[in-house]
Design a protein around this motif. Sequence first.
Motif, short mmCIF file in Angstrom:
data_model
loop_
_atom_site.label_atom_id
_atom_site.label_comp_id
_atom_site.label_asym_id
_atom_site.label_seq_id
_atom_site.Cartn_x
_atom_site.Cartn_y
_atom_site.Cartn_z
N THR A 148 0.86 -1.19 0.00
CA THR A 148 0.00 0.00 0.00
C THR A 148 0.89 1.24 0.00
OG1 THR A 148 -1.69 -1.22 1.19
CG2 THR A 148 -1.84 1.18 1.26
N LEU A 149 0.48 2.24 -0.74
CA LEU A 149 1.35 3.40 -1.00
C LEU A 149 0.92 4.61 -0.16
CD1 LEU A 149 3.68 4.21 -2.90
CD2 LEU A 149 1.95 4.89 -4.58
N LYS A 150 1.85 5.14 0.63
CA LYS A 150 1.56 6.28 1.52
C LYS A 150 2.28 7.54 1.05
CE LYS A 150 -0.51 3.61 4.57
NZ LYS A 150 -1.97 3.59 4.66
N VAL A 158 1.82 9.98 8.01
CA VAL A 158 1.08 9.78 6.76
C VAL A 158 0.15 10.96 6.50
CG1 VAL A 158 -0.61 8.34 5.56
CG2 VAL A 158 1.16 7.27 6.98
N ALA A 159 0.30 11.54 5.34
CA ALA A 159 -0.63 12.60 4.93
C ALA A 159 -1.80 12.00 4.16
CB ALA A 159 0.11 13.62 4.07
N ASP A 163 -3.83 5.53 -4.18
CA ASP A 163 -4.35 4.34 -4.86
C ASP A 163 -3.20 3.62 -5.55
OD1 ASP A 163 -5.77 2.47 -6.21
OD2 ASP A 163 -6.63 3.86 -7.68
N ARG A 164 -2.98 2.37 -5.17
CA ARG A 164 -1.84 1.66 -5.77
C ARG A 164 -2.22 0.94 -7.06
NH1 ARG A 164 -1.70 -3.16 -1.55
NH2 ARG A 164 -3.43 -4.31 -2.43
N LYS A 167 -0.22 0.84 -10.56
CA LYS A 167 1.10 1.48 -10.38
C LYS A 167 2.22 0.43 -10.40
CE LYS A 167 -0.34 5.71 -8.24
NZ LYS A 167 -1.78 5.43 -8.21
N TRP A 168 3.29 0.77 -11.04
CA TRP A 168 4.44 -0.11 -11.19
C TRP A 168 5.70 0.63 -10.71
CZ3 TRP A 168 4.58 -4.65 -14.83
CH2 TRP A 168 3.31 -5.02 -15.26
N THR A 169 6.68 -0.12 -10.22
CA THR A 169 7.98 0.49 -9.95
C THR A 169 8.93 0.14 -11.10
OG1 THR A 169 8.60 -1.43 -8.62
CG2 THR A 169 7.75 0.47 -7.44
#
Length: 235
Positions: A148-150, A158-159, A163-164, A167-169
């Motif tokens: 999960t992306l924060k 955490v602000a 949405d992950r 999404k790719w790295t």
Amino acid sequence: MTTASDNSAAKCYALVPCAGVGERAGAGGPKQYREIAGTTVVAHTLAALARVPRVAKTLVVLAADDGEFAARAPAFAGWADPCGGATRAGSVAAGLEALARRGARDRDWVLVHDAARCLVRPSAIERLIDACIDDAVGGLLALPLSDTLKQAGEGERVAQTLDRSGKWTAQTPQMFRLGLLRRALAQAGDNITDEASAIEALGHAPRLVRGEPDNFKLTWPADFALAERLLRTTP
Ligand code: CTP
Ligand code: MG
């Protein structure tokens, strides 16, 4: 001037930026020259590329004052050019010019691969080449995001949760034609952290080719022990 070789099939070259200082690794010297599992990081990287028959030649981009490379990668049989720049993008752009000086043509493919990604498997490079060789644009090894992306805010709190999905790295190698990549990097400037983003800025959509989690970039101090364990246990 038209010569017979101008009509030959496009070749694949590898370009390895190896001119960084490794600040985040905090080792007191360039991380690509650290020893892990019996040899240096960059020697592992170059050995993996050398096992891909379709890579015709590899060019390593060194810092102008590099005095270590030859001793740290004695088995390397490609080209080394001390044309490294102040940023990774600058080093890659200079490396493309160095390849062109050595006869690479605009339509030839260039696989840009970080010296610091020493766990790349030849089979993954082959997969990238298979996926891109007939593509109009090219592409990159990448991984769909699993965590999960924060978004961090003040004081490492955490602000927001992002949405992950979709999404790719991005990893390397990233494979593009020399001419297109040259134009893209000239327009993109020094701040980009990969080749694909420069290509995207020209309106193209690079192909995402599934990579492997092992192919991480040695960046932080703890990455070296993990890489050593993997190199010692992977056939
Ligand atoms: N690189 C390069 N020229 C630069 C900066 C980086 O050729 N001016 C290379 C590095 O040697 C590395 C790859 O680009 O193989 C990926 O960069 P990165 O992981 O950021 O390495 P460093 O810049 O060395 O590390 P740091 O950012 O922590 O200083
Ligand atoms: Mg860097």
